[in-house]
Design a protein around this motif. Structure first.
Motif, PDB file in Angstrom:
ATOM      1  N   ASP A 255       0.845  -1.188   0.000  1.00  0.00           N
ATOM      2  CA  ASP A 255       0.000   0.000   0.000  1.00  0.00           C
ATOM      3  C   ASP A 255       0.883   1.242   0.000  1.00  0.00           C
ATOM      4  OD1 ASP A 255      -2.150  -1.669   0.122  1.00  0.00           O
ATOM      5  OD2 ASP A 255      -2.775  -1.112   2.157  1.00  0.00           O
ATOM      6  N   VAL A 256       0.349   2.330  -0.533  1.00  0.00           N
ATOM      7  CA  VAL A 256       1.125   3.563  -0.661  1.00  0.00           C
ATOM      8  C   VAL A 256       0.423   4.689   0.072  1.00  0.00           C
ATOM      9  CG1 VAL A 256       2.047   5.287  -2.266  1.00  0.00           C
ATOM     10  CG2 VAL A 256       2.088   2.860  -2.881  1.00  0.00           C
ATOM     11  N   LEU A 257       1.182   5.386   0.916  1.00  0.00           N
ATOM     12  CA  LEU A 257       0.726   6.632   1.518  1.00  0.00           C
ATOM     13  C   LEU A 257       1.351   7.793   0.749  1.00  0.00           C
ATOM     14  CD1 LEU A 257       0.874   6.243   5.412  1.00  0.00           C
ATOM     15  CD2 LEU A 257      -1.152   6.627   4.001  1.00  0.00           C
ATOM     16  N   THR A 258       0.537   8.685   0.249  1.00  0.00           N
ATOM     17  CA  THR A 258       1.015   9.892  -0.418  1.00  0.00           C
ATOM     18  C   THR A 258       0.702  11.083   0.459  1.00  0.00           C
ATOM     19  OG1 THR A 258       0.609   8.913  -2.595  1.00  0.00           O
ATOM     20  CG2 THR A 258       0.898  11.294  -2.504  1.00  0.00           C
ATOM     21  N   LEU A 259       1.725  11.831   0.844  1.00  0.00           N
ATOM     22  CA  LEU A 259       1.570  13.015   1.676  1.00  0.00           C
ATOM     23  C   LEU A 259       1.954  14.235   0.851  1.00  0.00           C
ATOM     24  CD1 LEU A 259       2.946  10.553   3.579  1.00  0.00           C
ATOM     25  CD2 LEU A 259       2.422  12.220   5.347  1.00  0.00           C
ATOM     26  N   SER A 260       1.036  15.181   0.736  1.00  0.00           N
ATOM     27  CA  SER A 260       1.299  16.381  -0.056  1.00  0.00           C
ATOM     28  C   SER A 260       0.746  17.593   0.677  1.00  0.00           C
ATOM     29  CB  SER A 260       0.658  16.272  -1.443  1.00  0.00           C
ATOM     30  OG  SER A 260      -0.752  16.171  -1.343  1.00  0.00           O
ATOM     31  N   ALA A 261       1.335  18.745   0.399  1.00  0.00           N
ATOM     32  CA  ALA A 261       0.890  19.984   1.038  1.00  0.00           C
ATOM     33  C   ALA A 261       1.111  21.144   0.084  1.00  0.00           C
ATOM     34  CB  ALA A 261       1.637  20.225   2.351  1.00  0.00           C
ATOM     35  N   ALA A 262       0.223  22.126   0.184  1.00  0.00           N
ATOM     36  CA  ALA A 262       0.313  23.324  -0.658  1.00  0.00           C
ATOM     37  C   ALA A 262      -0.084  24.538   0.167  1.00  0.00           C
ATOM     38  CB  ALA A 262      -0.586  23.194  -1.882  1.00  0.00           C
ATOM     39  N   GLY A 263       0.437  25.689  -0.233  1.00  0.00           N
ATOM     40  CA  GLY A 263       0.147  26.932   0.454  1.00  0.00           C
ATOM     41  C   GLY A 263      -0.135  28.046  -0.520  1.00  0.00           C
ATOM     42  N   PRO A 264       0.044  29.293  -0.091  1.00  0.00           N
ATOM     43  CA  PRO A 264      -0.295  30.444  -0.930  1.00  0.00           C
ATOM     44  C   PRO A 264       0.458  30.479  -2.260  1.00  0.00           C
ATOM     45  CG  PRO A 264      -0.018  31.131   1.344  1.00  0.00           C
ATOM     46  CD  PRO A 264       0.426  29.705   1.281  1.00  0.00           C
ATOM     47  N   LYS A 265       1.644  29.872  -2.328  1.00  0.00           N
ATOM     48  CA  LYS A 265       2.428  29.897  -3.561  1.00  0.00           C
ATOM     49  C   LYS A 265       2.485  28.530  -4.238  1.00  0.00           C
ATOM     50  CE  LYS A 265       5.283  33.898  -2.382  1.00  0.00           C
ATOM     51  NZ  LYS A 265       6.671  34.458  -2.287  1.00  0.00           N
ATOM     52  N   GLY A 266       1.552  27.648  -3.907  1.00  0.00           N
ATOM     53  CA  GLY A 266       1.503  26.359  -4.569  1.00  0.00           C
ATOM     54  C   GLY A 266       2.040  25.224  -3.718  1.00  0.00           C
ATOM     55  N   GLU A 267       2.318  24.102  -4.363  1.00  0.00           N
ATOM     56  CA  GLU A 267       2.740  22.903  -3.646  1.00  0.00           C
ATOM     57  C   GLU A 267       4.103  23.089  -2.998  1.00  0.00           C
ATOM     58  OE1 GLU A 267       1.646  18.747  -4.960  1.00  0.00           O
ATOM     59  OE2 GLU A 267       3.783  18.756  -5.490  1.00  0.00           O
ATOM     60  N   ILE A 268       4.238  22.610  -1.762  1.00  0.00           N
ATOM     61  CA  ILE A 268       5.515  22.727  -1.060  1.00  0.00           C
ATOM     62  C   ILE A 268       6.196  21.375  -0.906  1.00  0.00           C
ATOM     63  CG2 ILE A 268       4.875  24.851   0.126  1.00  0.00           C
ATOM     64  CD1 ILE A 268       4.328  23.184   2.633  1.00  0.00           C
ATOM     65  N   PHE A 269       5.419  20.290  -0.951  1.00  0.00           N
ATOM     66  CA  PHE A 269       6.046  18.965  -1.005  1.00  0.00           C
ATOM     67  C   PHE A 269       5.009  17.918  -1.401  1.00  0.00           C
ATOM     68  CE2 PHE A 269       5.036  19.312   3.644  1.00  0.00           C
ATOM     69  CZ  PHE A 269       4.194  18.219   3.782  1.00  0.00           C
ATOM     70  N   ARG A 270       5.519  16.801  -1.883  1.00  0.00           N
ATOM     71  CA  ARG A 270       4.724  15.616  -2.195  1.00  0.00           C
ATOM     72  C   ARG A 270       5.645  14.416  -2.041  1.00  0.00           C
ATOM     73  NH1 ARG A 270       0.059  14.256  -4.937  1.00  0.00           N
ATOM     74  NH2 ARG A 270      -0.315  16.489  -5.254  1.00  0.00           N
ATOM     75  N   GLN A 271       5.227  13.449  -1.247  1.00  0.00           N
ATOM     76  CA  GLN A 271       6.061  12.287  -0.984  1.00  0.00           C
ATOM     77  C   GLN A 271       5.212  11.020  -0.988  1.00  0.00           C
ATOM     78  OE1 GLN A 271       9.263  12.210  -0.770  1.00  0.00           O
ATOM     79  NE2 GLN A 271       9.747  10.223   0.113  1.00  0.00           N
ATOM     80  N   GLU A 272       5.677  10.004  -1.722  1.00  0.00           N
ATOM     81  CA  GLU A 272       5.018   8.703  -1.711  1.00  0.00           C
ATOM     82  C   GLU A 272       5.824   7.735  -0.862  1.00  0.00           C
ATOM     83  OE1 GLU A 272       4.284   7.174  -5.578  1.00  0.00           O
ATOM     84  OE2 GLU A 272       2.732   8.660  -6.054  1.00  0.00           O
ATOM     85  N   ILE A 273       5.137   7.035   0.043  1.00  0.00           N
ATOM     86  CA  ILE A 273       5.779   6.086   0.946  1.00  0.00           C
ATOM     87  C   ILE A 273       5.119   4.725   0.770  1.00  0.00           C
ATOM     88  CG2 ILE A 273       6.308   5.544   3.346  1.00  0.00           C
ATOM     89  CD1 ILE A 273       5.999   8.543   3.973  1.00  0.00           C
ATOM     90  N   THR A 274       5.879   3.754   0.302  1.00  0.00           N
ATOM     91  CA  THR A 274       5.355   2.397   0.161  1.00  0.00           C
ATOM     92  C   THR A 274       5.508   1.668   1.485  1.00  0.00           C
ATOM     93  OG1 THR A 274       5.922   2.335  -2.184  1.00  0.00           O
ATOM     94  CG2 THR A 274       5.561   0.225  -1.088  1.00  0.00           C
ATOM     95  N   LEU A 275       4.429   1.074   1.956  1.00  0.00           N
ATOM     96  CA  LEU A 275       4.419   0.394   3.244  1.00  0.00           C
ATOM     97  C   LEU A 275       4.867  -1.043   3.037  1.00  0.00           C
ATOM     98  CD1 LEU A 275       1.026   1.801   4.554  1.00  0.00           C
ATOM     99  CD2 LEU A 275       3.325   2.717   4.912  1.00  0.00           C
ATOM    100  N   GLU A 276       6.019  -1.370   3.604  1.00  0.00           N
ATOM    101  CA  GLU A 276       6.601  -2.689   3.364  1.00  0.00           C
ATOM    102  C   GLU A 276       6.150  -3.731   4.379  1.00  0.00           C
ATOM    103  OE1 GLU A 276      10.797  -2.183   3.180  1.00  0.00           O
ATOM    104  OE2 GLU A 276      10.746  -1.034   1.309  1.00  0.00           O
ATOM    105  N   ASN A 277       5.981  -3.326   5.628  1.00  0.00           N
ATOM    106  CA  ASN A 277       5.594  -4.279   6.666  1.00  0.00           C
ATOM    107  C   ASN A 277       4.685  -3.578   7.674  1.00  0.00           C
ATOM    108  OD1 ASN A 277       5.515  -6.672   8.145  1.00  0.00           O
ATOM    109  ND2 ASN A 277       7.301  -6.109   9.376  1.00  0.00           N
TER     110      ASN A 277
END
Length: 325
Positions: A255-277
């Motif tokens: 399964d994959v958790l995708t964490l993303s965030a954006a503010g007044p000037k657009g996206e500040i990060f996006r990270q995909e984390i694959t859950l191994e165990n």
């Protein structure tokens, strides 16, 4: 699960019943693709006590929750306009409009009392069967009392009215004024869907896994703080890190958790984390240190998305304000 979630409010105005007398067969009450542009988040609470339990004996309900919540993946999707559809043929028994599309907070909760369903439509299907569609967009109601509708007819648009903090439609099913779980209409108190898909023409699939919550912090929090809510920060200074976390349950390897965030000037990060165990419960976090000149002041929103083989299982959002303090 839309926290402060869609409570089922009183919305039972009288109307003449149509001639149809058999149990209605339900279609999806929203114009979206499950697992792609929406997902089922909460189900009818089948626990007769103070706890909560969905029809599959899982965690996807709230104490006293009286319907099925189908949730959009983002507020942006709501802004683009997603149609709420009649789940079965019938006659419009009542409508309500004029409730503002505003996420519920402790400050505005009292003003929603008695209108928890928000802008809504209730359809009578005969023989005591009714369906109720809650949290529609203000000004979008497209039907009127006494109007005949067919399955798939447009009732309005998904909104943010009433007791909710995420854009979704709450589908309530009633028989003689009593709530019915469309996945288990005979209330057999067993774990699993009733034979034949319950009341559904094409029953939505069920996923045991989901997300309890998402939140912002200013550092990677401890798990106890995540579970208690102590980790959540709603306002911060420009020089602080912005860290988004998500609390998941019953995830599977891959399964994959995708964490993303954006503010007044657009996206500040996006990270995909694959859950191994993964464990029965887990949390993951990701963030960024503040830039040298600090984060721009304003509102920031983060999304945590849980997917399996590219199919969306759950989404949670979190908000934080960067101020000058």
């Amino acid at each position: 699960m839309p926290g402060l979630r869609a409570a089922f409010c009183t919305f039972l105005l009288s109307a003449a019943a149509p001639a149809v007398a058999e149990m209605p067969r339900l279609s999806l009450p929203i114009d979206c693709a499950l697992g792609e542009t929406c997902y089922v988040e909460d189900y009818v609470d089948t626990d007769p006590g103070s706890g909560q339990r969905d029809y599959a004996c899982g965690l996807k309900s709230r104490d006293g929750h009286r319907g099925t919540d189908i949730v959009l993946l983002s507020f942006e999707a709501m802004d683009q306009g997603v149609r709420v559809l009649a789940a079965a043929p019938g006659i419009v028994a009542a409508t309500r409009d004029g409730v503002t599309d505003v996420a519920v907070t402790p400050d505005n909760r009292a003003g929603i009392e008695g209108r928890e369903c928000g802008n809504a439509v209730r359809i009578d299907h005969g023989d005591g069967w009714q369906t109720l569609y809650c949290h529609m967009k203000q000004g979008s109601i497209a039907v009127e009392k006494g109007q005949k509708v067919q399955s798939g007819d447009i009732l309005g648009l998904v909104g943010l009215s009433g007791l909710t903090n995420v854009p979704h439609v709450h589908l309530g099913v009633l028989k003689d004024g009593q709530i019915v779980d469309p996945f288990q209409p005979q209330a057999t108190d067993t774990c699993g869907m009733a034979s034949g898909g319950g009341m559904w023409r094409d029953a939505p699939g069920y996923d045991r896994a989901g997300l309890f919550t998402a939140g912002f912090s200013t550092a990677v929090p401890g798990f106890d703080a995540v579970k208690s809510g102590a980790a959540r920060v709603r306002e911060t200074a420009p020089d602080q890190a912005l860290v988004l976390y998500g609390h998941a349950f019953y995830a599977k390897p891959g399964d994959v958790l995708t964490l993303s965030a954006a503010g007044p000037k657009g996206e500040i990060f996006r990270q995909e984390i694959t859950l191994e165990n993964p464990q029965a419960q887990l949390f993951r976090a990701f963030g960024r240190h503040a830039p040298e000149d600090g984060w721009p002041q304003g509102d920031y929103r983060g999304y945590v998305r849980l997917t399996r083989d590219g199919r969306v299982i759950a989404v949670r959002h979190a908000d934080i304000a960067v101020t000058s303090r």
